[in-house]
Design a protein around this motif. Structure first.
Motif, PDB file in Angstrom:
ATOM      1  N   ALA A  71       4.386   2.334 -14.850  1.00 49.06           N
ATOM      2  CA  ALA A  71       4.048   1.985 -13.469  1.00 49.06           C
ATOM      3  C   ALA A  71       5.137   1.152 -12.814  1.00 49.06           C
ATOM      4  CB  ALA A  71       2.722   1.227 -13.442  1.00 49.06           C
ATOM      5  N   HIS A  79      -3.457   3.409  -1.381  1.00 53.39           N
ATOM      6  CA  HIS A  79      -3.805   2.684  -2.602  1.00 53.39           C
ATOM      7  C   HIS A  79      -3.061   1.355  -2.616  1.00 53.39           C
ATOM      8  CE1 HIS A  79      -6.037   5.946  -4.578  1.00 53.39           C
ATOM      9  NE2 HIS A  79      -5.112   6.764  -4.111  1.00 53.39           N
ATOM     10  N   ARG A  80      -3.797   0.278  -2.940  1.00 55.26           N
ATOM     11  CA  ARG A  80      -3.201  -1.043  -3.013  1.00 55.26           C
ATOM     12  C   ARG A  80      -2.557  -1.256  -4.377  1.00 55.26           C
ATOM     13  NH1 ARG A  80      -2.126  -2.957   1.666  1.00 55.26           N
ATOM     14  NH2 ARG A  80      -1.728  -4.907   0.562  1.00 55.26           N
ATOM     15  N   HIS A  81      -1.386  -1.883  -4.402  1.00 55.77           N
ATOM     16  CA  HIS A  81      -0.673  -2.190  -5.637  1.00 55.77           C
ATOM     17  C   HIS A  81      -0.239  -3.658  -5.615  1.00 55.77           C
ATOM     18  CE1 HIS A  81      -0.266   2.116  -6.709  1.00 55.77           C
ATOM     19  NE2 HIS A  81      -0.160   2.289  -5.395  1.00 55.77           N
ATOM     20  N   ASN A  82      -0.146  -4.257  -6.807  1.00 56.63           N
ATOM     21  CA  ASN A  82       0.260  -5.666  -6.886  1.00 56.63           C
ATOM     22  C   ASN A  82       1.401  -5.901  -7.866  1.00 56.63           C
ATOM     23  OD1 ASN A  82      -1.021  -5.301  -9.307  1.00 56.63           O
ATOM     24  ND2 ASN A  82      -2.779  -6.605  -8.843  1.00 56.63           N
ATOM     25  N   THR A  83       2.052  -4.831  -8.300  1.00 56.15           N
ATOM     26  CA  THR A  83       3.170  -4.941  -9.234  1.00 56.15           C
ATOM     27  C   THR A  83       4.395  -4.251  -8.653  1.00 56.15           C
ATOM     28  OG1 THR A  83       1.667  -4.943 -11.134  1.00 56.15           O
ATOM     29  CG2 THR A  83       3.988  -4.481 -11.573  1.00 56.15           C
ATOM     30  N   TYR A 100       8.228  -2.518  -8.707  1.00 60.52           N
ATOM     31  CA  TYR A 100       8.793  -1.470  -9.553  1.00 60.52           C
ATOM     32  C   TYR A 100      10.285  -1.325  -9.287  1.00 60.52           C
ATOM     33  CZ  TYR A 100       8.402   1.265  -5.255  1.00 60.52           C
ATOM     34  OH  TYR A 100       8.509   1.700  -3.958  1.00 60.52           O
ATOM     35  N   GLU A 149       0.838  -1.204   0.000  1.00 58.63           N
ATOM     36  CA  GLU A 149       0.000   0.000   0.000  1.00 58.63           C
ATOM     37  C   GLU A 149       0.867   1.245   0.000  1.00 58.63           C
ATOM     38  OE1 GLU A 149      -2.933   2.073   3.208  1.00 58.63           O
ATOM     39  OE2 GLU A 149      -3.448   0.005   2.633  1.00 58.63           O
TER      40      GLU A 149
END
Length: 208
Positions: free
Chosen positions: A166, A149-153, A155, A145
């Motif tokens: 992204a 905002h939740r993210h699943n990728t 970087y 997070e």
């Protein structure tokens, strides 16, 4: 040949070994090194590796960061005459561009080089296999997070020449607010991981 960058045909008098035999032995030596150490050093991060990388990145204030990305030009000293035109850019000397991803331990998880022509970081990235697994839908499933905002990728940290994807987090070129200045300082500081790998080397000349 690897240690002193001497040519294969220079060994005939010292070792009584013809050029073809020297090249064959060097090839077998390199294949042996890959066979012995490839499973440990020449591989993508495992699940345990990713867990360790992500935990350390989160402590540094960058949850979801997998490493830092950068490129550099290596002068190709022994580039074959017929290839020099393809590998020469504005410096008029043949070079090989190395793209690398490194973590906080200065461990290189990704290395890509050998593309001919005057290249920059963007064109190298376009041919690099770095995101092949991501585009094929085989990337590791993450969950973190940032700013509610939740993210699943995951970087990578990169400099300003890279595209605004992204999967790439760049520094802010002209930070205005105190928060932007702080972010840029931290981002550029952590990108030193990969810069220490590809720039701070004993030599910037490729003797192959």
């Amino acid at each position: 040949m690897l240690a002193t960058a001497c040519s294969a045909d220079s060994l005939d008098e010292s070792f009584r070994m013809p050029e073809s035999t020297a090249i064959e032995n060097l090839d077998q030596f390199c294949c042996t090194i890959v066979t012995i150490y490839g499973s440990h050093y020449l591989r993508a991060p495992t699940t345990d590796d990713l867990d360790r990388l992500l935990k350390r990145a989160e402590k540094r204030g960058f949850p979801g960061m997998l490493g830092s990305l950068d490129c550099m030009h290596w002068q190709w000293k022994n580039c074959p005459t017929g290839w020099q035109g393809s590998f020469s850019g504005k410096t008029r000397k043949p070079t090989i561009v190395l793209e690398a991803v490194a973590d906080f331990d200065i461990w290189i998880w990704h290395a890509f080089f050998g593309i001919p022509g005057p290249q920059n970081d963007i064109t190298i990235l376009g041919r690099s296999p770095l995101f092949d697994e991501l585009t094929a839908g085989n990337s590791p499933q993450l969950s973190y997070e940032i700013n509610n905002h939740r993210h699943n990728t995951g970087y990578y940290l990169a400099d300003g020449i890279y595209p605004k994807w992204a999967t790439l987090v760049q520094s802010i070129r002209r930070p205005q607010t105190e928060e932007e200045v702080y972010f840029s300082k931290k981002q550029e500081s952590y990108r030193k991981d990969v810069e220490n790998c590809v720039w701070n080397t004993p030599s910037t000349t490729c003797n192959c």
